[in-house]
Design a protein around this motif. Structure first.
Motif, PDB file in Angstrom:
ATOM      1  N   CYS B 324       0.830  -1.200   0.000  1.00  8.66           N
ATOM      2  CA  CYS B 324       0.000   0.000   0.000  1.00  8.66           C
ATOM      3  C   CYS B 324       0.868   1.255   0.000  1.00  8.66           C
ATOM      4  CB  CYS B 324      -0.920  -0.014   1.210  1.00  8.66           C
ATOM      5  SG  CYS B 324      -1.857   1.503   1.418  1.00  8.66           S
ATOM      6  N   GLU B 325       0.534   2.162  -0.887  1.00  4.55           N
ATOM      7  CA  GLU B 325       1.327   3.385  -1.064  1.00  4.55           C
ATOM      8  C   GLU B 325       0.665   4.584  -0.389  1.00  4.55           C
ATOM      9  OE1 GLU B 325       4.203   3.731  -2.481  1.00  4.55           O
ATOM     10  OE2 GLU B 325       4.472   2.249  -4.088  1.00  4.55           O
ATOM     11  N   CYS B 326      -0.291   4.317   0.496  1.00  7.26           N
ATOM     12  CA  CYS B 326      -1.026   5.426   1.114  1.00  7.26           C
ATOM     13  C   CYS B 326      -0.083   6.510   1.640  1.00  7.26           C
ATOM     14  CB  CYS B 326      -1.887   4.930   2.266  1.00  7.26           C
ATOM     15  SG  CYS B 326      -3.395   4.123   1.731  1.00  7.26           S
ATOM     16  N   ILE B 329       1.348   8.629  -1.035  1.00  6.59           N
ATOM     17  CA  ILE B 329       0.272   9.407  -1.661  1.00  6.59           C
ATOM     18  C   ILE B 329      -0.169  10.548  -0.747  1.00  6.59           C
ATOM     19  CG2 ILE B 329      -2.153   9.282  -2.359  1.00  6.59           C
ATOM     20  CD1 ILE B 329      -1.318   6.482  -3.577  1.00  6.59           C
ATOM     21  N   CYS B 339       0.180   3.146  -7.457  1.00  5.79           N
ATOM     22  CA  CYS B 339       0.148   2.017  -6.522  1.00  5.79           C
ATOM     23  C   CYS B 339      -0.228   0.747  -7.271  1.00  5.79           C
ATOM     24  CB  CYS B 339      -0.866   2.288  -5.407  1.00  5.79           C
ATOM     25  SG  CYS B 339      -1.075   0.863  -4.321  1.00  5.79           S
ATOM     26  N   LEU B 341      -1.580  -1.849  -6.267  1.00  7.45           N
ATOM     27  CA  LEU B 341      -2.870  -2.434  -5.875  1.00  7.45           C
ATOM     28  C   LEU B 341      -4.065  -1.657  -6.406  1.00  7.45           C
ATOM     29  CD1 LEU B 341      -2.105  -3.252  -2.117  1.00  7.45           C
ATOM     30  CD2 LEU B 341      -1.610  -4.605  -4.152  1.00  7.45           C
ATOM     31  N   PHE B 342      -3.807  -0.446  -6.891  1.00  6.51           N
ATOM     32  CA  PHE B 342      -4.905   0.436  -7.285  1.00  6.51           C
ATOM     33  C   PHE B 342      -5.798  -0.186  -8.355  1.00  6.51           C
ATOM     34  CE2 PHE B 342      -6.880   3.655  -9.977  1.00  6.51           C
ATOM     35  CZ  PHE B 342      -7.514   4.446  -9.044  1.00  6.51           C
ATOM     36  N   CYS B 346      -7.124  -3.386  -4.723  1.00  8.10           N
ATOM     37  CA  CYS B 346      -7.689  -2.338  -3.884  1.00  8.10           C
ATOM     38  C   CYS B 346      -8.742  -1.541  -4.647  1.00  8.10           C
ATOM     39  CB  CYS B 346      -6.564  -1.420  -3.399  1.00  8.10           C
ATOM     40  SG  CYS B 346      -7.118  -0.162  -2.249  1.00  8.10           S
ATOM     41  N   GLY B 353      -6.109   0.059   1.683  1.00  6.53           N
ATOM     42  CA  GLY B 353      -5.593   1.187   2.434  1.00  6.53           C
ATOM     43  C   GLY B 353      -6.708   2.184   2.672  1.00  6.53           C
ATOM     44  N   MET B 356      -8.548   4.589   0.035  1.00  6.95           N
ATOM     45  CA  MET B 356      -9.571   4.071  -0.864  1.00  6.95           C
ATOM     46  C   MET B 356     -10.941   4.045  -0.187  1.00  6.95           C
ATOM     47  SD  MET B 356      -9.887   3.132  -3.961  1.00  6.95           S
ATOM     48  CE  MET B 356      -8.681   2.282  -4.976  1.00  6.95           C
ATOM     49  N   CYS B 363      -7.151   8.045  -3.333  1.00  8.75           N
ATOM     50  CA  CYS B 363      -7.347   6.867  -4.184  1.00  8.75           C
ATOM     51  C   CYS B 363      -8.813   6.687  -4.554  1.00  8.75           C
ATOM     52  CB  CYS B 363      -6.821   5.612  -3.492  1.00  8.75           C
ATOM     53  SG  CYS B 363      -5.032   5.651  -3.292  1.00  8.75           S
TER      54      CYS B 363
END
Ligand code: SF4
Lengths: 350, 380
Positions: B324-326, B329, B339, B341-342, B346, B353, B356, B363
């Motif tokens: 997760c790049e939260c 971001i 990311c 997972l985007f 996710c 995260g 989202m 996200c």
């Protein structure tokens, strides 16, 4: 003939108890003194386990639709669970292009629910069914223990006849088709939210709960049946979610003009206050029509000529888009997606 | 209603858009951070990006209270419901924030014995207090989150609970402070060179604290701040004001949102907050790590209504999902689509995260409103 019980149902201060669902004398009494009396039709009066119905005319096909109603609160400005249960199923049939003919109704009652309120609901349901000319011909009653229900749940099933030549379906939208709505979006959802959260607004927001069968008939009266590609009633998930369903089913995309979508000023203001989007709120008396472009003008005029479609508008077109995106040109002039609803619509925190 | 329309007028918007294009120097880029999730939401929802020139880039900031709530804090609330049989009341979006063990408050709720514990969505702190009064046999904990905007209502219910001597009510406090987060962004050591040229400052937060608390951003960091309302025209106007400040080489705290924000804010609300809350030494933010003096805690005088004191809770940090790049971001270093997972693992239905979860998260905003920009779409 004297009934085989002595004391009539106490419809003033009585309450639902477990006996009313046990299938014995108390059930029979509830059915005859409340349901059969309110709905009053020969099929129900027969008291059999089912209703014997005539076959549709040659060339017509049967359409059947089911709907469960668990609305809270049970009474709201503009309607109640009883009328809603009729409108919901009638509309499911109508948007299939069918003429609604008969309904069934199953009541799941919670022990302790006041009979007087149940009577209000049943009377309202009977009035709605009479108004649209679709009798409740069979039904069922069950009672669940206190705490295991939410007062009253109603499940309805409807049967309708589909005239030859009509076949509106979610998969039939094609690039170039025109998207129409029959009126303002989000009225029902906001009416429910306003009472549920006891939000006090300056003026009352009313549910748009209404039967669409007659509106649909006038539409089919105005344009050739093949021109009507898709009919839908944007209930849960609102306009946005319904448009996405149609786009996915049809394998197409859509381009919608935000400025063209009718929204009641009070609903818009309430949404603003709560951080909600009216395009995701439920409607119970509105129609989405996807129509071939050639007949779109006539279709819009037909909708507008009917009281339930007075606020009809042309809101966009179907596009070719392999991603099935519903895009919205915002009132500001920018573009964004009008995506599926995810989860419940929630107000903003900060 | 009139009120709303005025700030969404397409004509006016295009006019401001033209002014931004005219005034933005084509020889340079501009990068502005909109601190608040409310602004992120407005920008995405109204397609504001389409009205800006290419060289003006908007970067999402950490100003969504749901996004910056770390996993460990949600775990605390879930633990209270599961192990101590309390009823947790909180704002809707909090229910979907991913916690440990694949849980969220919403998923935990499905596992509870509802006769003993529950997890409920409320619209306000007052709703939680009312529930505690209505059902004295129920132990109610209000999971309070939010920036300065939501703090006064929480302070109010704490005072009311004290005045009523309410025994079955407490608050699990996660109120955080805006200025601390801005400092963290400006000083983040890992920041891989996001050159920020200025901030679109918080709207609702500033109605409470005023514009004065941002003076340090100009004085110490030499960055302009324009406080803006949440309507799309507010945001556009503030972007124009930022472009002008940059062009003039100015760095001032300007206020676009004068219809609601003053320099000193709402003194009464501030006094109420000061009476009930003090500063925490340190508080962990998702994406920003532990920040000193960046959150509020309930004062000892109100310990009987402080869930952390009442139930002897202590905070244990929990790592986010590895991919997760939260964090990057929230600091403006990456964009949602960066990311892995985007949009695959996710999504709003299966958030990995917190960005989202709320529609104000970067996200979720990009997923719900903007992901068509990631692919070429054929027009009709
Ligand atoms: S897409 Fe999901 S996992 Fe990736 S940064 Fe955003 S919220 Fe986190």
């Amino acid at each position: 003939m004297k009934a085989n019980y002595t004391r009539p149902l106490d419809l003033k201060s009585g309450r639902v108890d477990m006996n009313h669902g046990a299938g014995g004398r108390a059930t029979a009494q509830l059915v005859s003194e409340l349901f059969a009396r309110a709905f009053d039709n020969p099929w129900l009066a027969q008291g059999d386990d089912g209703a014997v119905l005539p076959a549709p005319a040659p060339g017509e096909r049967l359409v059947m639709a089911a709907d469960g109603h668990v609305v809270s609160p049970l009474f709201f400005p503009g309607g109640d669970i009883g009328s809603l249960a009729v409108h919901g199923t009638v509309n499911d049939l109508a948007v299939m292009g069918a003429r609604p003919l008969y309904l069934s109704a199953s009541f799941i009652l919670e022990e302790g629910y006041p009979l007087a309120e149940l009577k209000r609901i049943v009377d309202s349901m009977a009035a709605a069914s009479r108004a649209v000319g679709v009798p409740v011909v069979t039904g069922d009653t069950k009672v669940v223990e206190q705490g295991k229900g939410d007062g009253v749940f109603i499940a309805t099933t409807g049967v309708g006849a589909l005239p030859a030549g009509r076949a509106p379906g979610g998969a039939r939208a094609r690039p170039g088709d025109v998207v129409l709505v029959s009126g303002s979006m989000g009225d029902h959802g906001m009416a429910i939210l306003a009472v549920r959260e006891s939000l006090a607004f300056d003026s009352e927001i009313r549910s748009d709960s209404a039967p669409l069968a007659c509106l649909v008939e006038s539409l089919f009266g105005a344009v050739p049946a093949e021109a009507v590609r898709v009919l839908r009633d944007p209930t849960r998930g609102g306009l946005a979610t319904t448009l996405n369903e149609i786009a996915r089913q049809s394998g197409a995309g859509m381009l919608i003009e935000e400025a063209a979508i009718p929204v009641h000023p009070q609903v818009e203001a309430a949404c603003e206050l709560l951080g909600l989007d009216p395009l995701y709120l439920a409607n119970e008396g509105k129609l989405i029509v996807v129509c071939d472009p050639e007949h779109a003008g006539a279709a819009l005029a037909a909708l507008r000529a009917h009281p339930l479609g007075a606020g009809a508008a042309r809101i966009g077109t179907v596009t070719a888009d392999e991603h099935h995106f519903v895009q919205l040109r915002t009132a500001l002039g920018g573009m964004r997606m009008l995506d599926w609803l995810s989860g419940e619509p929630l107000p903003r925190i900060c | 209603m009139k009120y709303v329309d005025e700030f969404r007028d397409g004509e006016l918007a295009r006019g401001i858009g033209k002014a931004i294009r005219r005034e933005a120097n084509p020889a340079r880029d501009y990068a502005f951070m909109e601190f608040c999730g409310g602004h992120t939401h407005a920008i995405s929802r109204y397609g504001v990006i389409d009205l800006l020139p290419q060289n003006v880039r908007m970067i999402h900031g950490p100003g969504c209270p749901v996004c910056v709530l770390p996993v460990g804090r949600i775990d605390m609330a879930i633990g209270l419901a599961m192990k101590q049989s309390v009823t947790i009341c909180t704002y809707g979006d909090c229910l979907r924030v991913p916690a440990s063990d694949g849980l969220s408050l919403l998923k935990a709720r499905a596992r509870l014995d509802k006769s003993r514990a529950d997890i409920r969505m409320v619209y306000s702190a007052a709703d939680a207090l009312a529930l505690a009064q209505r059902e004295p046999q129920r132990e109610v904990v209000f999971l309070a989150i939010g920036f300065e905007t939501t703090t006064p209502p929480t302070a109010l219910v704490l005072k009311q609970a004290q005045a009523l001597g309410l025994k079955n009510f407490s608050v699990l406090c996660n109120h955080v402070l805006t200025p601390a987060a801005i400092v963290a962004i400006l000083e983040h050591p890992e920041g891989n060179g996001v050159q920020l040229d200025g901030f679109v400052g918080p709207a609702h937060v500033s109605t409470v604290i005023g514009s004065r608390p941002y003076d340090f951003v100009a004085a110490q960091y030499k960055k302009p701040v324009v406080i803006a309302g949440f309507e799309p025209l507010d945001v556009m106007q503030s972007i124009l004001m930022l472009v002008r400040q940059v062009n003039d080489g100015r760095f001032e705290i300007e206020n676009e949102f004068t219809r609601a924000v003053t320099r000193d804010g709402n003194r009464k609300a501030q006094a109420l907050v000061a009476e009930v809350f003090g500063l925490r030494d340190s508080y962990e933010w998702r994406g920003l790590g532990s920040l000193p003096q960046s959150a509020l805690q309930i004062r000892p005088e109100f310990a009987a209504w402080d869930a952390e004191a009442k139930f002897g809770l202590s905070y244990a940090p929990v790592a986010d999902h590895k991919a997760c790049e939260c964090g990057t971001i929230l600091r403006g270093e990456k964009r949602p689509a960066d990311c892995k997972l985007f949009g695959t693992v996710c999504t709003p239905e299966t958030p990995m995260g917190s960005c989202m979860v709320s529609s104000e998260g970067a996200c979720a905003a990009h997923y719900n409103y903007g992901r068509f920009r990631d692919v070429a779409v054929v027009a009709a």
